[in-house]
Design a protein around this motif. Structure first.
Motif, PDB file in Angstrom:
ATOM      1  N   TYR A  34       0.930  -1.132  -0.054  1.00 16.94           N
ATOM      2  CA  TYR A  34      -0.164  -0.046  -0.012  1.00 16.94           C
ATOM      3  C   TYR A  34       0.912   1.299  -0.052  1.00 16.94           C
ATOM      4  O   TYR A  34       1.841   1.377   0.745  1.00 16.94           O
ATOM      5  CB  TYR A  34      -0.735   0.061   1.298  1.00 16.94           C
ATOM      6  N   LEU A  36       0.956   5.401  -0.037  1.00 19.18           N
ATOM      7  CA  LEU A  36       0.226   6.642   0.324  1.00 19.18           C
ATOM      8  C   LEU A  36       1.466   7.907   0.105  1.00 19.18           C
ATOM      9  O   LEU A  36       2.373   7.716   0.973  1.00 19.18           O
ATOM     10  CB  LEU A  36      -0.432   6.956   1.296  1.00 19.18           C
ATOM     11  N   ASP A  42      -5.824   9.106   3.258  1.00 20.57           N
ATOM     12  CA  ASP A  42      -5.921   7.650   3.111  1.00 20.57           C
ATOM     13  C   ASP A  42      -7.635   7.404   2.945  1.00 20.57           C
ATOM     14  O   ASP A  42      -8.521   7.678   3.604  1.00 20.57           O
ATOM     15  CB  ASP A  42      -5.565   7.028   4.391  1.00 20.57           C
ATOM     16  N   GLN A  44      -9.279   4.548   2.850  1.00 17.91           N
ATOM     17  CA  GLN A  44      -9.805   3.525   3.370  1.00 17.91           C
ATOM     18  C   GLN A  44     -11.072   3.433   4.152  1.00 17.91           C
ATOM     19  O   GLN A  44     -11.386   4.231   5.063  1.00 17.91           O
ATOM     20  CB  GLN A  44      -8.538   2.472   4.440  1.00 17.91           C
ATOM     21  N   LYS A  86      -7.218   4.944   9.628  1.00 22.60           N
ATOM     22  CA  LYS A  86      -6.816   5.809   8.557  1.00 22.60           C
ATOM     23  C   LYS A  86      -5.355   6.142   9.096  1.00 22.60           C
ATOM     24  O   LYS A  86      -5.162   6.406   9.920  1.00 22.60           O
ATOM     25  CB  LYS A  86      -7.703   7.040   8.443  1.00 22.60           C
ATOM     26  N   HIS A  88      -2.769   9.115   8.460  1.00 22.44           N
ATOM     27  CA  HIS A  88      -2.843  10.661   8.163  1.00 22.44           C
ATOM     28  C   HIS A  88      -1.642  11.361   8.634  1.00 22.44           C
ATOM     29  O   HIS A  88      -0.639  10.748   9.294  1.00 22.44           O
ATOM     30  CB  HIS A  88      -3.965  11.012   8.924  1.00 22.44           C
TER      31      HIS A  88
END
Length: 105
Positions: A34, A36, A42, A44, A86, A88
């Motif tokens: 995954y 980011l 995010d 999700q 999440k 962040h």
């Protein structure tokens, strides 16, 4: 045996223009990478499977349920099935190995 190289997985993920690349799916688990980028959000939603995250590189925070933890290379986080979570405050591009059990559909 199945063996993988992280640099090859990252190249395949990037070539497919996706944030997630599932690269192993077996009877009792699946594994993916995954990604980011710094400053991203995010998207999700809670999953139906238990998850384990292993942070390969980058820096961020993760909130699981009501708990928040800073994560960086080497961090391992367990997320029970159905629990909101999440990443962040992603300050460095984040690359995370994800193990789902049972396998993600």
């Amino acid at each position: 045996m199945k063996a993988f190289r992280l640099d090859e997985l990252e190249a395949e993920r990037a070539a497919n223009d996706g944030a997630y690349l599932q690269f192993l799916k077996e009877r009792n688990m699946s594994v993916g990478l995954y990604a980011l980028d710094a400053g991203s959000t995010d998207p999700q939603q809670p999953h139906a499977q238990d998850e384990v995250y292993l942070v390969v590189s980058g820096r961020a925070a993760i909130t699981v349920g009501m708990e928040t933890q800073s994560v960086a290379r080497g961090s391992v986080v367990y997320v029970p099935a159905g629990v909101p979570h999440k990443f962040h405050h992603i300050s460095e591009d984040l690359r995370v190995m994800v193990v789902f059990s049972p396998p993600e559909s």
